[in-house]
Design a protein around this motif. Structure first.
Motif, PDB file in Angstrom:
ATOM      1  N   ALA A 172      -0.624  -0.814 -19.170  1.00 25.25           N
ATOM      2  CA  ALA A 172      -1.843  -1.515 -18.761  1.00 25.25           C
ATOM      3  C   ALA A 172      -3.054  -0.589 -18.854  1.00 25.25           C
ATOM      4  O   ALA A 172      -4.130  -1.013 -19.307  1.00 25.25           O
ATOM      5  CB  ALA A 172      -1.694  -2.058 -17.350  1.00 25.25           C
ATOM      6  N   CYS A 173      -2.893   0.657 -18.469  1.00 26.17           N
ATOM      7  CA  CYS A 173      -4.002   1.610 -18.550  1.00 26.17           C
ATOM      8  C   CYS A 173      -4.413   1.855 -19.997  1.00 26.17           C
ATOM      9  O   CYS A 173      -5.585   2.089 -20.285  1.00 26.17           O
ATOM     10  CB  CYS A 173      -3.637   2.926 -17.879  1.00 26.17           C
ATOM     11  SG  CYS A 173      -3.610   2.802 -16.087  1.00 26.17           S
ATOM     12  N   PHE A 174      -3.479   1.814 -20.921  1.00 25.26           N
ATOM     13  CA  PHE A 174      -3.783   2.003 -22.333  1.00 25.26           C
ATOM     14  C   PHE A 174      -4.722   0.909 -22.837  1.00 25.26           C
ATOM     15  O   PHE A 174      -5.591   1.154 -23.664  1.00 25.26           O
ATOM     16  CB  PHE A 174      -2.486   2.006 -23.145  1.00 25.26           C
ATOM     17  CG  PHE A 174      -2.689   2.107 -24.632  1.00 25.26           C
ATOM     18  CD1 PHE A 174      -3.065   3.304 -25.198  1.00 25.26           C
ATOM     19  CD2 PHE A 174      -2.501   1.012 -25.442  1.00 25.26           C
ATOM     20  CE1 PHE A 174      -3.261   3.403 -26.564  1.00 25.26           C
ATOM     21  CE2 PHE A 174      -2.678   1.097 -26.814  1.00 25.26           C
ATOM     22  CZ  PHE A 174      -3.068   2.302 -27.376  1.00 25.26           C
ATOM     23  N   PHE A 175      -4.563  -0.306 -22.321  1.00 21.91           N
ATOM     24  CA  PHE A 175      -5.380  -1.425 -22.765  1.00 21.91           C
ATOM     25  C   PHE A 175      -6.637  -1.639 -21.929  1.00 21.91           C
ATOM     26  O   PHE A 175      -7.547  -2.331 -22.373  1.00 21.91           O
ATOM     27  CB  PHE A 175      -4.566  -2.722 -22.752  1.00 21.91           C
ATOM     28  CG  PHE A 175      -3.541  -2.787 -23.841  1.00 21.91           C
ATOM     29  CD1 PHE A 175      -3.901  -3.085 -25.139  1.00 21.91           C
ATOM     30  CD2 PHE A 175      -2.211  -2.530 -23.561  1.00 21.91           C
ATOM     31  CE1 PHE A 175      -2.958  -3.141 -26.146  1.00 21.91           C
ATOM     32  CE2 PHE A 175      -1.252  -2.588 -24.562  1.00 21.91           C
ATOM     33  CZ  PHE A 175      -1.628  -2.890 -25.860  1.00 21.91           C
ATOM     34  N   VAL A 176      -6.708  -1.064 -20.734  1.00 20.36           N
ATOM     35  CA  VAL A 176      -7.810  -1.384 -19.826  1.00 20.36           C
ATOM     36  C   VAL A 176      -8.691  -0.178 -19.498  1.00 20.36           C
ATOM     37  O   VAL A 176      -9.922  -0.304 -19.454  1.00 20.36           O
ATOM     38  CB  VAL A 176      -7.251  -1.985 -18.512  1.00 20.36           C
ATOM     39  CG1 VAL A 176      -8.348  -2.213 -17.510  1.00 20.36           C
ATOM     40  CG2 VAL A 176      -6.520  -3.279 -18.798  1.00 20.36           C
ATOM     41  N   ALA A 177      -8.107   0.987 -19.276  1.00 19.86           N
ATOM     42  CA  ALA A 177      -8.859   2.144 -18.794  1.00 19.86           C
ATOM     43  C   ALA A 177      -9.723   2.750 -19.895  1.00 19.86           C
ATOM     44  O   ALA A 177      -9.253   2.957 -21.007  1.00 19.86           O
ATOM     45  CB  ALA A 177      -7.905   3.195 -18.250  1.00 19.86           C
ATOM     46  N   PRO A 178     -10.991   3.048 -19.593  1.00 28.20           N
ATOM     47  CA  PRO A 178     -11.852   3.701 -20.582  1.00 28.20           C
ATOM     48  C   PRO A 178     -11.441   5.161 -20.759  1.00 28.20           C
ATOM     49  O   PRO A 178     -11.403   5.922 -19.801  1.00 28.20           O
ATOM     50  CB  PRO A 178     -13.252   3.578 -19.979  1.00 28.20           C
ATOM     51  CG  PRO A 178     -13.043   3.390 -18.534  1.00 28.20           C
ATOM     52  CD  PRO A 178     -11.703   2.729 -18.363  1.00 28.20           C
ATOM     53  N   TYR A 219      -6.582   1.488 -26.841  1.00 30.07           N
ATOM     54  CA  TYR A 219      -6.294   0.453 -27.841  1.00 30.07           C
ATOM     55  C   TYR A 219      -7.472   0.269 -28.789  1.00 30.07           C
ATOM     56  O   TYR A 219      -7.291   0.196 -30.002  1.00 30.07           O
ATOM     57  CB  TYR A 219      -5.964  -0.866 -27.147  1.00 30.07           C
ATOM     58  CG  TYR A 219      -5.750  -2.011 -28.100  1.00 30.07           C
ATOM     59  CD1 TYR A 219      -4.615  -2.070 -28.893  1.00 30.07           C
ATOM     60  CD2 TYR A 219      -6.693  -3.023 -28.219  1.00 30.07           C
ATOM     61  CE1 TYR A 219      -4.419  -3.120 -29.781  1.00 30.07           C
ATOM     62  CE2 TYR A 219      -6.509  -4.067 -29.100  1.00 30.07           C
ATOM     63  CZ  TYR A 219      -5.368  -4.114 -29.881  1.00 30.07           C
ATOM     64  OH  TYR A 219      -5.181  -5.141 -30.765  1.00 30.07           O
ATOM     65  N   GLN A 220      -8.680   0.200 -28.253  1.00 26.48           N
ATOM     66  CA  GLN A 220      -9.863   0.041 -29.095  1.00 26.48           C
ATOM     67  C   GLN A 220     -10.040   1.233 -30.025  1.00 26.48           C
ATOM     68  O   GLN A 220     -10.407   1.069 -31.186  1.00 26.48           O
ATOM     69  CB  GLN A 220     -11.118  -0.118 -28.234  1.00 26.48           C
ATOM     70  CG  GLN A 220     -11.237  -1.442 -27.544  1.00 26.48           C
ATOM     71  CD  GLN A 220     -12.425  -1.476 -26.605  1.00 26.48           C
ATOM     72  OE1 GLN A 220     -12.752  -0.480 -25.963  1.00 26.48           O
ATOM     73  NE2 GLN A 220     -13.075  -2.632 -26.521  1.00 26.48           N
ATOM     74  N   ALA A 221      -9.795   2.436 -29.524  1.00 30.90           N
ATOM     75  CA  ALA A 221      -9.959   3.631 -30.340  1.00 30.90           C
ATOM     76  C   ALA A 221      -8.958   3.653 -31.495  1.00 30.90           C
ATOM     77  O   ALA A 221      -9.317   3.974 -32.631  1.00 30.90           O
ATOM     78  CB  ALA A 221      -9.795   4.878 -29.472  1.00 30.90           C
ATOM     79  N   ILE A 222      -7.704   3.312 -31.236  1.00 31.84           N
ATOM     80  CA  ILE A 222      -6.690   3.307 -32.293  1.00 31.84           C
ATOM     81  C   ILE A 222      -6.988   2.204 -33.300  1.00 31.84           C
ATOM     82  O   ILE A 222      -6.890   2.409 -34.514  1.00 31.84           O
ATOM     83  CB  ILE A 222      -5.287   3.173 -31.694  1.00 31.84           C
ATOM     84  CG1 ILE A 222      -4.909   4.460 -30.962  1.00 31.84           C
ATOM     85  CG2 ILE A 222      -4.255   2.843 -32.765  1.00 31.84           C
ATOM     86  CD1 ILE A 222      -3.623   4.405 -30.214  1.00 31.84           C
ATOM     87  N   LEU A 223      -7.364   1.028 -32.826  1.00 32.12           N
ATOM     88  CA  LEU A 223      -7.696  -0.074 -33.720  1.00 32.12           C
ATOM     89  C   LEU A 223      -8.898   0.271 -34.592  1.00 32.12           C
ATOM     90  O   LEU A 223      -8.920  -0.023 -35.792  1.00 32.12           O
ATOM     91  CB  LEU A 223      -7.971  -1.340 -32.905  1.00 32.12           C
ATOM     92  CG  LEU A 223      -8.068  -2.643 -33.672  1.00 32.12           C
ATOM     93  CD1 LEU A 223      -6.745  -2.941 -34.372  1.00 32.12           C
ATOM     94  CD2 LEU A 223      -8.420  -3.764 -32.732  1.00 32.12           C
ATOM     95  N   PHE A 224      -9.901   0.919 -34.013  1.00 33.12           N
ATOM     96  CA  PHE A 224     -11.078   1.342 -34.769  1.00 33.12           C
ATOM     97  C   PHE A 224     -10.704   2.379 -35.826  1.00 33.12           C
ATOM     98  O   PHE A 224     -11.198   2.331 -36.957  1.00 33.12           O
ATOM     99  CB  PHE A 224     -12.126   1.904 -33.809  1.00 33.12           C
ATOM    100  CG  PHE A 224     -13.331   2.468 -34.486  1.00 33.12           C
ATOM    101  CD1 PHE A 224     -14.080   1.701 -35.361  1.00 33.12           C
ATOM    102  CD2 PHE A 224     -13.737   3.760 -34.233  1.00 33.12           C
ATOM    103  CE1 PHE A 224     -15.213   2.217 -35.970  1.00 33.12           C
ATOM    104  CE2 PHE A 224     -14.852   4.283 -34.841  1.00 33.12           C
ATOM    105  CZ  PHE A 224     -15.606   3.510 -35.712  1.00 33.12           C
ATOM    106  N   THR A 225      -9.824   3.298 -35.506  1.00 31.61           N
ATOM    107  CA  THR A 225      -9.380   4.307 -36.471  1.00 31.61           C
ATOM    108  C   THR A 225      -8.675   3.649 -37.649  1.00 31.61           C
ATOM    109  O   THR A 225      -8.943   3.973 -38.809  1.00 31.61           O
ATOM    110  CB  THR A 225      -8.440   5.316 -35.796  1.00 31.61           C
ATOM    111  OG1 THR A 225      -9.131   5.937 -34.706  1.00 31.61           O
ATOM    112  CG2 THR A 225      -7.986   6.378 -36.764  1.00 31.61           C
TER     113      THR A 225
END
Length: 77
Positions: free
Chosen positions: A24-30, A59-65
């Motif tokens: 959950a922290c991987f998807f929610v925590a900045p 998640y956003q960082a990996i998806l952006f990469t």
């Protein structure tokens, strides 16, 4: 015998709950800070508005990469 099985059950439940919190922290925590240039790049590549956020989740960082490398490797003739 009952105490050993109860302990194992509680350890299993605790492990599953810990794993759920980590996921959950991987998807929610900045996690990843972004500056103005990185924010503009993210919005251009992903087509999403970050608003006033100054951090990305994992998640956003990996998806952006992944998206950035895929689109950056395109050669135009």
């Amino acid at each position: 015998m009952l105490e050993a099985n109860t302990f194992r059950s509680m350890m299993l439940i605790g492990g599953v709950m810990s794993l759920a919190v980590i996921i959950a922290c991987f998807f929610v925590a900045p996690l990843v800070p972004v500056d103005a240039q990185a924010k503009a790049n993210y919005e251009n590549v992903m087509g999403a508005d970050l608003g006033d956020a100054d951090h990305l989740t994992g998640y956003q960082a990996i998806l952006f990469t992944v998206q950035g490398k895929t689109r950056g490797a395109t050669e135009h003739y």
